[in-house]
Each structure stands twice: as C-alpha cells, then as structure tokens.
Design a protein around this motif. Structure first.
Motif, PDB file in Angstrom:
ATOM      1  N   LEU A   1       0.836  -1.201   0.000  1.00 10.00           N
ATOM      2  CA  LEU A   1       0.000   0.000   0.000  1.00 10.00           C
ATOM      3  C   LEU A   1       0.872   1.254   0.000  1.00 10.00           C
ATOM      4  O   LEU A   1       0.590   2.223  -0.729  1.00 10.00           O
ATOM      5  N   GLN A   2       1.952   1.206   0.786  1.00 11.21           N
ATOM      6  CA  GLN A   2       2.853   2.355   0.834  1.00 11.21           C
ATOM      7  C   GLN A   2       3.551   2.581  -0.504  1.00 11.21           C
ATOM      8  O   GLN A   2       3.734   3.729  -0.943  1.00 11.21           O
TER       9      GLN A   2
ATOM     10  N   GLY B   1       3.288   5.744  -2.820  1.00 17.97           N
ATOM     11  CA  GLY B   1       4.525   6.372  -3.261  1.00 17.97           C
ATOM     12  C   GLY B   1       4.529   6.642  -4.752  1.00 17.97           C
ATOM     13  O   GLY B   1       5.040   7.671  -5.205  1.00 17.97           O
ATOM     14  N   THR B   2       3.949   5.709  -5.528  1.00 22.29           N
ATOM     15  CA  THR B   2       3.882   5.933  -6.979  1.00 22.29           C
ATOM     16  C   THR B   2       2.963   7.106  -7.303  1.00 22.29           C
ATOM     17  O   THR B   2       3.219   7.862  -8.252  1.00 22.29           O
ATOM     18  N   GLN B   3       1.897   7.260  -6.498  1.00 27.44           N
ATOM     19  CA  GLN B   3       1.003   8.401  -6.710  1.00 27.44           C
ATOM     20  C   GLN B   3       1.714   9.719  -6.412  1.00 27.44           C
ATOM     21  O   GLN B   3       1.562  10.707  -7.138  1.00 27.44           O
ATOM     22  N   VAL B   4       2.510   9.700  -5.336  1.00 24.54           N
ATOM     23  CA  VAL B   4       3.291  10.894  -5.003  1.00 24.54           C
ATOM     24  C   VAL B   4       4.294  11.193  -6.113  1.00 24.54           C
ATOM     25  O   VAL B   4       4.480  12.329  -6.533  1.00 24.54           O
ATOM     26  N   ARG B   5       4.936  10.120  -6.614  1.00 24.43           N
ATOM     27  CA  ARG B   5       5.938  10.284  -7.664  1.00 24.43           C
ATOM     28  C   ARG B   5       5.306  10.862  -8.928  1.00 24.43           C
ATOM     29  O   ARG B   5       5.891  11.720  -9.592  1.00 24.43           O
TER      30      ARG B   5
ATOM     31  N   PHE C   1       2.009   7.438   7.225  1.00 23.12           N
ATOM     32  CA  PHE C   1       1.861   5.983   7.226  1.00 23.12           C
ATOM     33  C   PHE C   1       3.195   5.291   7.496  1.00 23.12           C
ATOM     34  O   PHE C   1       3.232   4.168   7.995  1.00 23.12           O
ATOM     35  N   SER C   2       4.293   5.973   7.192  1.00 23.21           N
ATOM     36  CA  SER C   2       5.602   5.373   7.412  1.00 23.21           C
ATOM     37  C   SER C   2       5.861   5.090   8.889  1.00 23.21           C
ATOM     38  O   SER C   2       6.576   4.142   9.234  1.00 23.21           O
ATOM     39  N   SER C   3       5.280   5.893   9.772  1.00 22.35           N
ATOM     40  CA  SER C   3       5.446   5.655  11.211  1.00 22.35           C
ATOM     41  C   SER C   3       4.804   4.336  11.614  1.00 22.35           C
ATOM     42  O   SER C   3       5.375   3.560  12.384  1.00 22.35           O
TER      43      SER C   3
ATOM     44  N   MET D   1      14.822   0.877  -1.444  1.00 23.63           N
ATOM     45  CA  MET D   1      14.592   0.400  -0.075  1.00 23.63           C
ATOM     46  C   MET D   1      13.186  -0.175   0.080  1.00 23.63           C
ATOM     47  O   MET D   1      12.994  -1.196   0.735  1.00 23.63           O
ATOM     48  N   ALA D   2      12.206   0.476  -0.536  1.00 24.51           N
ATOM     49  CA  ALA D   2      10.828  -0.020  -0.452  1.00 24.51           C
ATOM     50  C   ALA D   2      10.713  -1.412  -1.066  1.00 24.51           C
ATOM     51  O   ALA D   2      10.059  -2.302  -0.514  1.00 24.51           O
ATOM     52  N   ASN D   3      11.361  -1.610  -2.211  1.00 23.66           N
ATOM     53  CA  ASN D   3      11.329  -2.919  -2.866  1.00 23.66           C
ATOM     54  C   ASN D   3      12.075  -3.974  -2.048  1.00 23.66           C
ATOM     55  O   ASN D   3      11.642  -5.134  -1.948  1.00 23.66           O
ATOM     56  N   LEU D   4      13.189  -3.582  -1.450  1.00 23.04           N
ATOM     57  CA  LEU D   4      13.950  -4.514  -0.617  1.00 23.04           C
ATOM     58  C   LEU D   4      13.184  -4.894   0.641  1.00 23.04           C
ATOM     59  O   LEU D   4      13.270  -6.039   1.107  1.00 23.04           O
TER      60      LEU D   4
END
Length: 324
Positions: free
Chosen positions: A198-199, A203-207, A238-240, A300-303
């Motif tokens: 979901l994050q 993130g893709t929407q932000v990008r 959401f990252s928290s 990092m997100a993918n990892l």
C-alpha cells in the motif's frame, strides 16, 4: 539424486539474478529521478542507432521534426540522459541472460521438485514480458500508469525468484525453530507486507504528482513541496505505522529465535531497510527533493517487501514441518 554442487550453483546464480533485478530497479529509479526516461525516444534502438550518439552532430539535422511526427514533441538530445537510459536498457538485457541461465540450471530439479523448474521458467517469460512492457513505456511517452505497472512486474519477478531459491533449500528452512514465536506473528507479518505494498502504491502516486509539478513549474525543487497533494502527507504519516509494525516483528524474532538463526539476521536486515527508507523519505521531504534520494527510497521499499516475503516463506516452511 540431485548433485549438491549443482544445487549450490543454482542458488548462487539465483541470488545473483535477484541482486541484478534490484540493481535494475535502482537504475530505473535513477532514470526517472534524472528525467532521462525519454533519453532514448525509440526502442529497441536509441535515436535509430544500436549504440547511441555522444553528440548532437551525429544525428540528422531534422531529428526534431522526425520525432515530432512520431508523437514525441520537443525531443532534445542530451548525452547524459541518453546514456543513462541506454545503460538502464543494457542492465535490463543482462537480467534476461541471467534469468535464462537460472531457468536452465533449474532443470536439475525436474526429477525431484518440478515446481522449482516451472517457477524459474515463469520468471524467464516474465522478464521477456517486462522487456516488452519497457518498450510500451517508451511508446506511451512515459505515462505514469505504465511506469507503475513496469515497477510492479519487477516486484513480482523478484518475489517469484525469492520463492524459487527458498524452495530449493526448504529442507534447511524446515529445521528452523519457530515454536516460541507468538501465534499472531505470521498474521502481523502478512499485514506488514500488505502495508508495504500500500505504501509503495501511495509512493507511486506521489511520484506521479512530482512529475506533474516538475513539468508544470519553473520553481526550484525545494519549493515543490508546497504543491504536493494530500496523499503525500498520508504517505509520510503511514511510514510511522510501518516502522513500528516492522520493529515489533524484529523484536519478537530477537526474543523468540536462536541468535544465529537466519530469521533473526533477516529481521535485522528488515529493520535496517525500513529505517533507511524512512531516512531517504525524510531527506526528500526536508532537503528539497534531492534527486539522489529518490532512487534510494524506491530501492529500499522494494527490498523491504522482498525481505518480508522471505521471512514469510521461512516461517511457512518451518511451521509446516512443525505441524507435520
């Protein structure tokens, strides 16, 4: 009987392929952050050449009109962007060779564990599909939806590779002692994986919003933040929740498994990746969207998802053995 050395070679090749896929994700992030996605406006050639030009004088005088007729308005040759995109393509081709070798070496499992061979073969065909999808991304003039799909397919390829390599050593994974882990650990892990996906989606929407801002304003990067949509703030907050959820998982691993266990090492790796991703995100937020932080944040997100998925597989095999 499967030759042990052949199995070891297969695993090493598989791990190399996984690392290579992550590397191409990093390079792809660099391409997007640097705005080099259209550095090569055609595919598979680049400006009609198999080896890209290094200076504008090597192109036809009317190349602007040529590419405008093909639907690529305002095409400007930039040697740095051209070779950045071309490097991305070369790395992608190397993935094709590595995945072919992985699939070929997996034939040793045909008599012992056929799904390993078919999984490796599926990855090979997916890489071919990914190559076609890459050409479609270029043909679409970098439509955000196509870019996001391209990334998600890469995520799927990595997940299948991780499962394939893990399955090849399931005898070892089944010996892991997970009896002291809380019964809800697996459920929380699945929730954490869903949160990561979901994050990534947010993130893709932000990008995509950043891309729109970049093409619609002349402001310096440090002022873009004022135009960010609401989803940026949701993504940031959401990252928290993701941090605390993953730290809980790592803490329970530290409390419940042997200190030399691969599960604990993977848990520590997961914690480091989550913290690194958040730090990269903070730098994007507070330091004026530095281009270098964008591909790192994406990688990092993918990892993180890859490490969570590996933990899930380990847990599934260990619990299956215990239940049996």
């Amino acid at each position: 009987m499967i030759d042990n050395q052949a199995v070891i070679n297969f695993r090493r090749l598989g791990m190399l392929t996984i690392c290579a896929v992550y590397f191409v994700i990093l390079v792809g992030g660099i391409v997007r952050a640097s705005g080099a996605g259209m550095g090569c406006p055609d595919w598979p050639t680049c400006f009609g050449q198999w080896v890209p030009p290094t200076e504008e004088a090597q192109l036809p005088p009317n190349y602007h009109e040529i590419y405008a007729q093909r639907g690529y308005q305002n095409t400007q040759f930039n040697p740095v962007k051209t070779w950045t995109e071309y490097t991305n393509r070369l790395v992608g081709v190397s993935i094709g060779f590595l995945i072919f070798l992985t699939a070929w070496s997996s034939r040793i499992f045909l008599k012992g564990d056929k799904p390993i061979f078919y999984l490796a073969l599926t990855c090979f065909f997916l890489v071919g599909f990914q190559g076609w999808l890459g050409s479609t991304v270029v043909a679409s003039n970098l439509k955000p939806l196509m870019i996001t799909t391209h990334m998600l397919v890469a995520l799927l390829i990595v997940a299948l590779l991780i499962y394939t390599i893990a399955r090849s050593q399931r005898d070892f994974l089944q010996q892991l002692d997970v009896s002291q882990l809380p019964t809800k650990f697996k459920t929380v892990l699945v929730v954490a994986m869903g949160m990561t996906l979901l994050q990534v989606a947010m993130g893709t929407q932000v990008r995509e919003a950043v891309d729109v801002i970049a093409h619609s304003t002349d402001l310096e990067r440090q002022y873009w933040r004022e135009s960010f949509p609401v989803i940026f703030y949701v993504h940031r907050s959401f990252s928290s929740l993701i941090l605390f959820t993953n730290l809980w998982l790592v803490w329970k691993l530290y409390q419940s498994v042997d200190k030399s266990s691969v599960l604990l090492r993977a848990g520590f790796g997961l914690a480091g990746l989550v913290v690194s991703a958040i730090l990269a995100g903070v730098s994007l937020d507070r330091l004026g969207m530095p281009p270098v932080a964008q591909p790192i944040h994406l990688l990092m997100a993918n990892l993180i998802f890859g490490m969570q998925f590996f933990l899930f597989i380990c847990l599934a095999y260990a619990q299956k053995k215990a239940n049996a």
